[in-house]
Design an enzyme around this catalytic site. Sequence first.
Site, PDB file in Angstrom:
ATOM      1  N   ASP A  50      36.182  61.503  37.274  1.00 17.76           N
ATOM      2  CA  ASP A  50      36.758  60.389  38.008  1.00 17.76           C
ATOM      3  C   ASP A  50      35.872  60.153  39.229  1.00 17.76           C
ATOM      4  OD1 ASP A  50      38.818  58.548  38.995  1.00 17.76           O
ATOM      5  OD2 ASP A  50      39.268  60.135  40.443  1.00 17.76           O
ATOM      6  N   ASP A  53      36.738  57.946  42.654  1.00 21.12           N
ATOM      7  CA  ASP A  53      37.413  57.967  43.948  1.00 21.12           C
ATOM      8  C   ASP A  53      38.357  59.161  44.058  1.00 21.12           C
ATOM      9  OD1 ASP A  53      36.507  55.276  45.077  1.00 21.12           O
ATOM     10  OD2 ASP A  53      37.325  54.694  43.137  1.00 21.12           O
ATOM     11  N   LYS A  97      44.154  54.804  32.703  1.00 21.74           N
ATOM     12  CA  LYS A  97      44.821  56.082  32.914  1.00 21.74           C
ATOM     13  C   LYS A  97      46.270  55.822  33.354  1.00 21.74           C
ATOM     14  CE  LYS A  97      40.438  57.742  34.843  1.00 21.74           C
ATOM     15  NZ  LYS A  97      39.784  58.245  36.069  1.00 21.74           N
TER      16      LYS A  97
END
Length: 216
Positions: free
Chosen positions: A11, A13, A137
């Site tokens: 991922d 951020d 997600k």
Amino acid sequence: MTIHAEALLFDNDGTLVSSLESVHRCWTRWAGEYGITAEAFARVELHGRTAVEIAADLLPADVVPAAVARIEELEVEDVPNGGVHLLPGTRAFLDSLPADRWAVVTSATRRLAEARLEAVGILPKTLVAADDVTRGKPDPEPYLLAARELGVDPARCVVFEDAPAGLRAGRAAGMTTVALTTTHQAHELDADLVVEDLSALSALVTAAEVEISARV
């Protein structure tokens, strides 16, 4: 604990970079522009979700496309204002990996993700963004797509995430999960391994795999 994998999926951020300052500035301004109360905004889960999903929770359907375009514009324009920086361990850990063994899998749009990554000097060979999938997600689609693009069996992939939604996506994809406590507390994160950040990990690369270990 030692994890053996063929591909590492990150991922962005909260995992590779911190953009919390920028996110707070931009989404606060965005909420004001669209007349969203602080109470309504506080009830919505932001982290690890796409802007489309967030906007859909807050606004009428006919307003969502313009609202999503607006938050992307605000966040991209804010990147040079210093609200994005590398998290501890990111540079060293990525530099230890071959470019074809890892990918960035983000809930941000491609335009925003590339702007943030470029600002901190990260240039992934493989990037899966919100624009590339139909379900974000916690659906496994983003991580399964990344595994497919790297040509690796999902069971041989490791997901690195800071958000519960992303960890659920990784587990649903049949992947090993590593959680970073950069934005959530450890008890909120269900993963195979939980560490503070990437500085807690080392990677040993061989011809067949990558061996990931927690530093002692």
